[in-house]
Design a protein around this motif. Structure first.
Motif, PDB file in Angstrom:
ATOM      1  N   UNK A 304       0.830  -1.211   0.000  1.00  0.00           N
ATOM      2  CA  UNK A 304       0.000   0.000   0.000  1.00  0.00           C
ATOM      3  C   UNK A 304       0.861   1.257   0.000  1.00  0.00           C
ATOM      4  N   UNK A 305       1.887   1.268   0.855  1.00  0.00           N
ATOM      5  CA  UNK A 305       2.744   2.447   0.921  1.00  0.00           C
ATOM      6  C   UNK A 305       3.491   2.643  -0.386  1.00  0.00           C
ATOM      7  N   UNK A 306       3.973   1.528  -0.983  1.00  0.00           N
ATOM      8  CA  UNK A 306       4.670   1.655  -2.267  1.00  0.00           C
ATOM      9  C   UNK A 306       3.744   2.185  -3.343  1.00  0.00           C
ATOM     10  N   UNK A 307       2.503   1.675  -3.330  1.00  0.00           N
ATOM     11  CA  UNK A 307       1.541   2.189  -4.317  1.00  0.00           C
ATOM     12  C   UNK A 307       1.279   3.665  -4.105  1.00  0.00           C
ATOM     13  N   UNK A 308       1.168   4.063  -2.821  1.00  0.00           N
ATOM     14  CA  UNK A 308       0.951   5.481  -2.545  1.00  0.00           C
ATOM     15  C   UNK A 308       2.147   6.309  -3.005  1.00  0.00           C
ATOM     16  N   UNK A 309       3.357   5.788  -2.768  1.00  0.00           N
ATOM     17  CA  UNK A 309       4.537   6.519  -3.207  1.00  0.00           C
ATOM     18  C   UNK A 309       4.607   6.593  -4.724  1.00  0.00           C
ATOM     19  N   UNK A 310       4.275   5.444  -5.380  1.00  0.00           N
ATOM     20  CA  UNK A 310       4.292   5.456  -6.851  1.00  0.00           C
ATOM     21  C   UNK A 310       3.265   6.436  -7.393  1.00  0.00           C
ATOM     22  N   UNK A 311       2.058   6.448  -6.766  1.00  0.00           N
ATOM     23  CA  UNK A 311       1.039   7.392  -7.203  1.00  0.00           C
ATOM     24  C   UNK A 311       1.483   8.827  -6.987  1.00  0.00           C
ATOM     25  N   UNK A 312       2.129   9.061  -5.823  1.00  0.00           N
ATOM     26  CA  UNK A 312       2.606  10.415  -5.556  1.00  0.00           C
ATOM     27  C   UNK A 312       3.682  10.812  -6.550  1.00  0.00           C
ATOM     28  N   UNK A 313       4.575   9.853  -6.880  1.00  0.00           N
ATOM     29  CA  UNK A 313       5.616  10.167  -7.865  1.00  0.00           C
ATOM     30  C   UNK A 313       5.003  10.486  -9.221  1.00  0.00           C
ATOM     31  N   UNK A 314       3.970   9.701  -9.589  1.00  0.00           N
ATOM     32  CA  UNK A 314       3.297   9.980 -10.860  1.00  0.00           C
ATOM     33  C   UNK A 314       2.675  11.374 -10.847  1.00  0.00           C
ATOM     34  N   UNK A 315       2.052  11.708  -9.721  1.00  0.00           N
ATOM     35  CA  UNK A 315       1.430  13.034  -9.637  1.00  0.00           C
ATOM     36  C   UNK A 315       2.492  14.133  -9.695  1.00  0.00           C
ATOM     37  N   UNK A 316       3.603  13.912  -8.984  1.00  0.00           N
ATOM     38  CA  UNK A 316       4.671  14.910  -9.018  1.00  0.00           C
ATOM     39  C   UNK A 316       5.225  15.044 -10.426  1.00  0.00           C
ATOM     40  N   UNK A 317       5.411  13.865 -11.090  1.00  0.00           N
ATOM     41  CA  UNK A 317       5.914  13.903 -12.475  1.00  0.00           C
ATOM     42  C   UNK A 317       4.941  14.647 -13.383  1.00  0.00           C
ATOM     43  N   UNK A 318       3.635  14.361 -13.204  1.00  0.00           N
ATOM     44  CA  UNK A 318       2.633  15.043 -14.017  1.00  0.00           C
ATOM     45  C   UNK A 318       2.623  16.545 -13.742  1.00  0.00           C
ATOM     46  N   UNK A 319       2.746  16.905 -12.449  1.00  0.00           N
ATOM     47  CA  UNK A 319       2.775  18.331 -12.112  1.00  0.00           C
ATOM     48  C   UNK A 319       4.013  18.999 -12.712  1.00  0.00           C
ATOM     49  N   UNK A 320       5.148  18.299 -12.625  1.00  0.00           N
ATOM     50  CA  UNK A 320       6.362  18.880 -13.199  1.00  0.00           C
ATOM     51  C   UNK A 320       6.235  19.044 -14.708  1.00  0.00           C
ATOM     52  N   UNK A 321       5.622  18.035 -15.368  1.00  0.00           N
ATOM     53  CA  UNK A 321       5.426  18.152 -16.805  1.00  0.00           C
ATOM     54  C   UNK A 321       4.491  19.310 -17.130  1.00  0.00           C
ATOM     55  N   UNK A 322       3.445  19.451 -16.304  1.00  0.00           N
ATOM     56  CA  UNK A 322       2.520  20.573 -16.515  1.00  0.00           C
ATOM     57  C   UNK A 322       3.245  21.908 -16.340  1.00  0.00           C
ATOM     58  N   UNK A 323       4.113  21.959 -15.325  1.00  0.00           N
ATOM     59  CA  UNK A 323       4.858  23.200 -15.088  1.00  0.00           C
ATOM     60  C   UNK A 323       5.768  23.499 -16.276  1.00  0.00           C
ATOM     61  N   UNK A 324       6.454  22.447 -16.762  1.00  0.00           N
ATOM     62  CA  UNK A 324       7.353  22.672 -17.907  1.00  0.00           C
ATOM     63  C   UNK A 324       6.576  23.122 -19.134  1.00  0.00           C
ATOM     64  N   UNK A 325       5.455  22.445 -19.387  1.00  0.00           N
ATOM     65  CA  UNK A 325       4.648  22.844 -20.539  1.00  0.00           C
ATOM     66  C   UNK A 325       4.119  24.266 -20.365  1.00  0.00           C
ATOM     67  N   UNK A 326       3.703  24.587 -19.121  1.00  0.00           N
ATOM     68  CA  UNK A 326       3.230  25.949 -18.872  1.00  0.00           C
ATOM     69  C   UNK A 326       4.323  26.978 -19.075  1.00  0.00           C
ATOM     70  N   UNK A 327       5.545  26.642 -18.619  1.00  0.00           N
ATOM     71  CA  UNK A 327       6.646  27.583 -18.816  1.00  0.00           C
ATOM     72  C   UNK A 327       6.931  27.768 -20.306  1.00  0.00           C
ATOM     73  N   UNK A 328       6.889  26.652 -21.063  1.00  0.00           N
ATOM     74  CA  UNK A 328       7.100  26.788 -22.513  1.00  0.00           C
ATOM     75  C   UNK A 328       5.993  27.610 -23.155  1.00  0.00           C
ATOM     76  N   UNK A 329       4.755  27.388 -22.701  1.00  0.00           N
ATOM     77  CA  UNK A 329       3.642  28.152 -23.257  1.00  0.00           C
ATOM     78  C   UNK A 329       3.776  29.633 -22.913  1.00  0.00           C
ATOM     79  N   UNK A 330       4.204  29.909 -21.677  1.00  0.00           N
ATOM     80  CA  UNK A 330       4.408  31.310 -21.281  1.00  0.00           C
ATOM     81  C   UNK A 330       5.504  31.949 -22.139  1.00  0.00           C
ATOM     82  N   UNK A 331       6.571  31.168 -22.395  1.00  0.00           N
ATOM     83  CA  UNK A 331       7.638  31.706 -23.247  1.00  0.00           C
ATOM     84  C   UNK A 331       7.120  32.008 -24.648  1.00  0.00           C
ATOM     85  N   UNK A 332       6.292  31.083 -25.182  1.00  0.00           N
ATOM     86  CA  UNK A 332       5.722  31.333 -26.510  1.00  0.00           C
ATOM     87  C   UNK A 332       4.823  32.556 -26.499  1.00  0.00           C
ATOM     88  N   UNK A 333       4.010  32.691 -25.441  1.00  0.00           N
ATOM     89  CA  UNK A 333       3.121  33.847 -25.364  1.00  0.00           C
ATOM     90  C   UNK A 333       3.915  35.148 -25.255  1.00  0.00           C
TER      91      UNK A 333
END
Length: 567
Positions: A304-333
């Protein structure tokens, strides 16, 4: 163990979105101190030992703990308290312990089993211990290790370490092979071994561990041979144990899965929980906070804890990807906005153009009104021109008295035209009647009177055909009269009588037609009398053209003059 020391706290926090375990000492003022960095070695030894006990219990596998110099930084006068706490904890938790120490721990606890190193590595190290009392403490089926035998293992030529169910201690001077026991255990259960484990001059190093039901777990390290490592499980009589038709004997470099399954001693979450390394006595305290939290995932909650950690890592990875995409979009804008720096000036120009467009719209509406007015003026001009033309035409008209006289002449002319049309119709009827009289005059006296003049032509045609047929019959009769008597006679046609009857009927109809012709002549005479009356009323002039005319020529053959036709 350490009187007067401050409480130890374990706090679970998060670090970069992952669980993090903070282990610290709480000061009276509420502050926190790091156990490893801000305190002495004694505190580190005590907390490390406690963390290992927690990890072994949470693992839910083999309850065995081997500590190598876990009391190295504790003052000698506090060592007895250390072992008393360890002994009480092991008894309550059901954990079998083996503690390697350079302190003389004899007499520290009533249930503490102490063995000693004897001899020297050059001649072969021996182990002296209470083998009999240890053996007596076990029941055959109770899990745990009964003894540890080392054969040709570094300084040991053949030595046996007896083990009891509780806390066991192996003491002796430095550099006499105490830690070799720990190395042997790590080789058996972790597969962590080198060829230096083999005693000098020997070919194979053997480790034997007595387990429940008289069985023996054996491990052999034989350098430059295949397999280099060999694990096997033997019955009390020395035969190999078989499970489900498989012999429990495995060679290779990795620890067999059946060893982990049967004894439950292995790395947990990649941590050396059961067998401590002498050179790394600090457990968890030297790890990063996120690494420390791995101890919380040991045991039944690990998945259970490993699954929670894996889920948290996925969420962190997704958030980081969103941040990177947002930064690229801001640069384009921003890049797009940099090209629009003249928007203010363009906005002012656009406002001016809008004003001009509004003015043009007003002028366009005014122009449309003027065009509509011009169309109305053009129509009015055309109407005025027509009215003037009509006025000029009316000016050329005669006076009212002349108009009345013209009207009377026009009415008289219309009356004469109607009378002329009547006279012309009567003349046409009279000509047709004369034609019929002429036709009837040529009929034979015996012709019947035709009641249906419309069918007279048809009957006349039939009469001509009958006359032609009668003439043909007479010709044939003359020919037949000149034939000899012996010549065959023609057969008369069956319809000859019918033909004769039709001839008689035709004669009767011809007579009737002659009667009707006489009646027509009488009607013509009446029409001429009426015409004389008309001419008498007009002064002997033609009612249509006004020229002098006789009654007989008015009906047939009169040619009207141009003046009369014009009227």
């Amino acid at each position: 163990m350490l009187p007067g020391e401050k409480p130890v706290r374990l706090d679970l926090t998060t670090e970069r979105g992952l669980p993090a375990l903070d282990i610290g000492v709480e000061r009276p003022d509420g502050g926190r101190e790091d156990v490893l960095e801000d305190n002495g070695g004694a505190m580190t030894n005590v907390v490390g030992m406690a963390l290992r006990l927690i990890a072994v219990v949470k693992a839910g596998v083999g309850r065995f703990l081997a500590l190598d110099e876990a009391d190295c930084w504790i003052a000698p006068d506090r060592v007895p308290a250390f072992y008393r706490v360890l002994e009480e904890s092991a008894a309550k938790l059901g954990v079998q312990c083996l503690a390697i120490s350079h302190h003389d721990v004899a007499g520290f606890g009533a249930d503490l089993t102490v063995s000693r190193i004897a001899g020297r590595p050059e001649t072969g190290v021996a182990i002296a211990g209470p083998a009999a009392s240890c053996a007596a403490a076990w029941t055959p089926e109770r899990p745990g290790f009964r003894y540890l035998r080392l054969v040709d293992v570094q300084g040991f030529s053949d030595a046996t370490l007896p083990l009891g169910p509780g806390v066991n201690a192996l003491v002796g001077p430095n550099n006499h092979g105490k830690s070799t026991v720990i190395r042997a255990l790590r080789a058996v259960f972790y597969g962590e071994v080198r060829d230096s484990l083999v005693r000098a001059g020997a070919n194979v190093a053997r480790v034997e561990i007595g387990v429940a039901d008289g069985r023996v777990l054996r491990y052999a390290r034989q350098p430059k041979r295949t397999p280099v490592n060999l694990w096997s499980l033997h019955e009390a009589d020395g035969s190999l144990v078989r499970e489900n038709g498989t012999t429990l004997e495995t060679g290779g470099r990795d620890v067999p899965s059946w060893v982990e399954r049967l004894f439950g001693i292995t790395r947990v979450e990649d941590l050396d929980v059961h067998v401590a390394h002498q050179k790394f006595p600090v457990f968890l305290l030297g790890e990063k906070p996120a690494r420390r939290s791995a101890v919380l995932s040991i045991g039944r909650e690990a998945g259970l804890v490993r699954d929670m950690q894996a889920l948290q890592r996925e969420r962190v990875t997704e958030d980081q990807r969103t941040i990177r995409e947002g930064e690229r979009e801001i640069a384009r804008l921003r890049e797009a906005l940099s090209a629009l720096g003249d928007l203010d000036a363009l906005e002012g120009a656009l406002a001016g153009l809008r004003g001009q467009a509004d003015a043009l719209s007003v002028e366009e509406a005014r122009l449309r009104d003027r065009e509509a007015l011009a169309d109305r003026l053009a129509r009015s001009g055309r109407l005025a021109t027509g009215a003037a033309a009509r006025a000029r035409a009316l000016a050329d008209l005669p006076a009212p008295e002349t108009g009345a006289e013209i009207g009377r002449a026009l009415a008289e002319a219309r009356h004469r035209a109607a009378l002329g049309r009547h006279v012309l119709a009567a003349a046409a009827d009279l000509a047709a009647a004369r034609g019929r009289v002429a036709a009837l005059a040529g009929l034979p006296p015996e012709a019947p009177v035709a009641r249906d003049t419309a069918r007279a032509g048809t009957h006349a045609a039939r009469l001509r055909r009958l006359r032609a047929g009668l003439a043909d019959a007479r010709d044939r009769a003359a020919v037949l009269a000149g034939l000899p008597d012996e010549a065959p006679r023609p057969v008369l046609r069956p319809d000859a009588a019918a033909t004769a009857q039709r001839l008689a009927e035709t004669g009767r109809r011809l007579a009737a037609a002659r009667g009707r012709a006489a009646a027509a002549r009488d009607g013509l005479a009446v029409a001429e009398a009426e015409m004389e009356v008309v001419l008498a009323a007009t002064g002997g002039r033609c009612p249509a053209c006004g020229t002098p005319v006789a009654p007989a020529s008015l009906l047939v053959g009169h040619r009207h003059s141009g003046t009369g036709d014009a009227a």
